[in-house]
Design an enzyme around this catalytic site. Structure first.
Site, PDB file in Angstrom:
ATOM      1  N   ASP A  60      -1.632  -0.307   5.229  1.00 33.40           N
ATOM      2  CA  ASP A  60      -1.715  -0.289   3.765  1.00 33.40           C
ATOM      3  C   ASP A  60      -0.506  -0.942   3.098  1.00 33.40           C
ATOM      4  O   ASP A  60      -0.657  -1.757   2.200  1.00 33.40           O
ATOM      5  CB  ASP A  60      -1.833   1.161   3.295  1.00 33.40           C
ATOM      6  CG  ASP A  60      -1.824   1.279   1.783  1.00 33.40           C
ATOM      7  OD1 ASP A  60      -2.739   0.743   1.147  1.00 33.40           O
ATOM      8  OD2 ASP A  60      -0.887   1.898   1.247  1.00 33.40           O
ATOM      9  N   GLU A  95       8.196  -1.510  -3.119  1.00 32.18           N
ATOM     10  CA  GLU A  95       6.974  -1.398  -2.311  1.00 32.18           C
ATOM     11  C   GLU A  95       6.269  -2.748  -2.188  1.00 32.18           C
ATOM     12  O   GLU A  95       6.295  -3.579  -3.096  1.00 32.18           O
ATOM     13  CB  GLU A  95       6.029  -0.393  -2.961  1.00 32.18           C
ATOM     14  CG  GLU A  95       4.829  -0.011  -2.103  1.00 32.18           C
ATOM     15  CD  GLU A  95       5.181   1.025  -1.055  1.00 32.18           C
ATOM     16  OE1 GLU A  95       5.358   0.629   0.099  1.00 32.18           O
ATOM     17  OE2 GLU A  95       5.275   2.219  -1.390  1.00 32.18           O
TER      18      GLU A  95
END
Length: 788
Positions: free
Chosen positions: A84, A470
């Site tokens: 992910d 991120e």
């Protein structure tokens, strides 16, 4: 070795005769940034994210198979797919969303992507995601999360590379299978249905059987999603918590209509989904706020419906949504950073604006193409926001890694970090603190879109600030689709030498050693660590050993013999029978010393796979050992017969203060993996750089003779550029290299041919070597190989 497909010019690489060499494409029109290169690198990011056994076309030199047990078998309940983000979770939700948006970008701008030589690579990456989705069906449920989300073994508590992550899981849980859950979730099912319907459209002409399977599974997922009409998040709920199913079912129905032409899907949209279409708070207006993302496909569904039907009401709705983002609509407007980026939310601000830029760009090219003013308005805004991401901002920062001169140096990605000891928060910082923790990333994460700036236009360059640092497959999805549109408008040049084959920037295997206790008159006792810091790729090895060299000349002068030396193990980290237990033996004669006075103690691990770059206690294996002579023989003291100061491996020992300190690193204690020297310098000066891997060992009684075959890259007998080894550098050598790059099995290069083909100064044979040989063919004075 994986087959590394050359991105730029797949057709040329498939040739079977010398028909020419690929030349870089020229930009079709003036653009602020090289969007084709950005698209090329975004594909690289998705290849970095591949889980399980990697396909041959994967281009990432520092990635290898992951989530496999010690026998090499994939153990995830659904194999493959994408990780992910910077961790190792696999969420069907984000795999489906990413695959769908990637496929959308390609389907709309296929010709532009193909023209740049990226079509095959793009389709391969989309298909990787689709093939994962095909496995996730569980009847009225679907696989939700695969990964360690239970107990103390949670994925977010472990920092290590994907290739060795399952070994850490095994340490914590004593099994090789990661947990997973099954969820009754309409959103995940519907997004999977959408992606697979797109897969049908994408592959129906080239892979009809696989495409038919995609469509069948899409219909199955949609039927389940529509019947359920509910959301269950399961283990992903703390990170991904979809709020509605209506948008996703409408989105999927649009794609199934485009795939099949079946009017029943449009009828269901009209009868079931449009009446439930979300509205603005305290209003009957269709929802035009927020943005297109994994949690809210409302505007994507609306745009698809507008494209399909041409209904002015829905075309106007998309205009309202885009106006909200650009300056305001209906009394509501998007926030902006002071330097001009539309800013929705503190988590992944660049992700949100690029996904909306995708909708704006597509809308300008389709539903607004006959309205010149609106088309230009939305088109210009989309390009401006994308250019902000690439560096048109007050910081002059590119929020895409591997693009531009000024990029974040701290980003949240375990495998790219190459971290081995859990200490990750110093990554990308100027200092590793008092303990000297790792600050350097092992790899460049080319093509990854980071979270982006805060509402003030600032960026906090720290790994633990996840909202900034991120990276994720859903972040790159809308961004990549928008790049397809920008390539269509502005072209750009892909890099024919990309991706580079990365070389280690630190020692992957090391030995550290200190004196264990005070110096003694009749022995030397050492405490040593054998360390695994591999990251190119991260890996383990069963056959691991190291050698401590010592000189026996004073022993012989005192009238003693080598047979009176005792080599023995003392305390160590692992017990007998465990992986990581080492046997200590010797002395063995080192044949590299013609005097016959150099011997070594051999510390050999029965199974070196226990030394793994997965944490503070696992990346090193401590063994204490002693080399000694008797204090007395036949009542006569042996004083003076033992002197470690002339021992090769002892040279830096007296100054070493602590195994944790840099002064303990000892490159005179040599380390061997699978029989090959990987660390240190032998007493005759041999280093790993000198040795092409072949080390043979012959045992003879109590002594072992080691012979190492060496070759060097500067041997004058090589004719660099002569890939076919016929004595002449010509076009045929160029063909040999290109054929080898295209299909190593069918067109192998071995021995001299392989060495002579590697001429561009970068380790490994690539299409760039063919280009350099072409230059040599044109200019015989060019000296090969080029200097590194």
């Amino acid at each position: 070795m994986k087959f590394k497909r050359i991105i730029a010019g797949a057709a040329a690489l498939a040739m079977t005769a010398g028909m020419g060499v690929y030349a870089p494409a020229k930009a079709d029109a003036a653009g602020s940034y090289n969007y084709a290169e950005a698209l090329q690198k975004s594909m690289f990011f998705y290849e970095v994210q591949q889980a399980g056994k990697l396909p041959e076309w994967n281009e990432v030199s520092w990635r290898a198979d992951s989530m496999v047990d010690e026998d090499g078998n994939e153990t995830d309940v659904c194999t493959g797919g994408w990780f992910d983000a910077g961790d190792h979770f696999k969420f069907t939700l984000t795999n489906a969303y990413a695959a769908s948006v990637l496929a959308w970008g390609y389907l709309e701008y296929k010709d532009a992507v193909d023209k740049k030589g990226l079509g095959e690579l793009y389709r391969n990456n989309v298909q990787w995601g689709l093939d994962y989705l095909m496995q996730c069906d569980r009847g009225d449920k679907i696989i939700g999360t695969v990964g360690d989300f239970t107990g103390g073994s949670t994925d977010h508590n472990i920092w290590c590379s994907a290739e060795v992550y399952l070994r850490k899981h095994h340490l914590n849980n004593d099994d090789w299978v990661r947990p997973y859950d099954e969820i009754a979730d309409s959103t995940t099912m519907a997004l999977s249905a959408a992606a697979l319907a797109e897969g049908y459209i994408m592959f129906k002409d080239t892979q009809p059987e696989k495409a038919a399977a995609y469509l069948k599974q899409a219909e199955t997922y949609f039927k389940s999603a529509d019947a359920l009409r509910d959301n269950e998040n399961g283990a992903m709920g703390s990170m991904y918590n979809p709020s509605s199913w209506v948008d996703d079912c409408m989105y999927a129905a649009c794609w199934l209509y485009k795939a099949t032409g079946d009017e029943s899907y449009l009828n269901k949209i009209k009868s079931d989904y449009i009446p439930k279409f979300p509205t603005e708070e305290q209003s009957n207006d269709k929802k035009f706020t927020w943005g297109f993302c994994w949690d809210d496909t409302t505007q994507g569904a609306a745009l698809l419906y507008a494209q399909i039907t041409g209904d002015q009401e829905w075309i106007d709705h998309i205009s309202h949504h885009l106006d909200y983002w650009m300056g305001g609509y209906g009394g509501k407007k998007m926030a902006y950073t002071p330097d001009g980026m539309a800013w929705l939310f503190n988590w992944g601000s660049a992700r949100h604006v690029s996904a909306t830029a995708w909708l704006a760009k597509l809308a300008s090219d389709t539903i607004f193409k006959d309205n010149a003013d609106l088309a230009k308005k939305y088109d210009d805004w989309a390009k401006g926001q994308m250019d902000y991401i690439f560096g048109d901002n007050a910081l002059g920062m590119s929020y895409v890694l591997g693009m531009g001169d000024n990029q974040p140096t701290a980003f949240h990605h375990r495998t790219a970090s190459g971290i081995h000891d859990d200490h990750w928060n110093e990554l990308g910082q100027e200092s590793g603190g008092d303990e000297g923790w790792q600050t350097e990333y092992a790899h460049t994460l080319y093509g990854a879109l980071v979270g982006g700036p805060d509402q003030e236009g600032k960026y906090v360059n720290q790994v633990s600030k996840y909202e900034y640092s991120e990276v994720a497959i859903d972040y790159n999805a809308g961004y990549t689709a928008c790049l397809c549109a920008l390539v269509d408008d502005f072209g750009g040049d892909i890099d024919p030498s990309f991706p580079p084959t990365e070389k280690p920037t630190w020692a992957e295997w090391e030995v550290a050693a200190v004196l264990n206790g005070s110096p003694a008159a009749s022995y030397t006792e050492i405490k040593a660590w054998a360390m695994n810091h591999t990251a190119w790729p991260a890996r383990v090895a069963k056959d691991v050993e190291y050698r401590y060299f010592f000189d026996v000349s004073e022993l012989k002068e005192a009238g003693l013999s080598v047979d009176q030396i005792k080599v023995e193990g003392k305390s160590q980290q692992y017990q007998e029978g465990q992986q990581g237990y080492a046997t200590v033996s010797g002395p063995y004669l080192y044949e590299g010393d013609a005097s016959g006075n150099t011997y070594y103690a051999l510390i050999k691990f029965e199974d070196g796979r226990a030394i793994q770059p997965t944490g503070q206690s696992e990346h090193r294996d401590e063994v204490q050992f002693r080399i000694s002579i008797p204090d007395a023989i036949d009542g006569k003291p042996t004083t003076g017969a033992w002197d470690p100061t002339n021992d090769w491996s002892y040279e830096s020992i007296p100054d070493a203060t602590d195994l944790k300190k840099a002064d303990s690193i000892n490159d005179h204690i040599t380390m061997y993996v699978d029989g090959n020297l990987v660390w240190g310098t032998e007493p005759d000066g041999t280093t790993p750089e000198d040795v092409q891997p072949t080390t043979t060992t012959k045992e003879s009684g109590s002594a072992t003779t080691t012979t190492t075959t060496t070759t060097t890259g500067t041997d004058e007998s090589y004719v660099y550029g002569d890939a076919d080894d016929n004595g002449v550098i010509s076009v045929s050598d160029i063909v040999c290299v290109l054929q080898y790059v295209a299909n190593k099995t069918k067109y192998p290069l071995e021995g001299r041919k392989l060495i002579q083909a590697d001429v561009d100064g970068v380790e490994g044979v690539s299409a760039n070597d063919a280009f350099v040989i072409q230059q040599k063919d044109a200019d015989p004075k060019l000296e090969l190989p080029l200097k590194k």
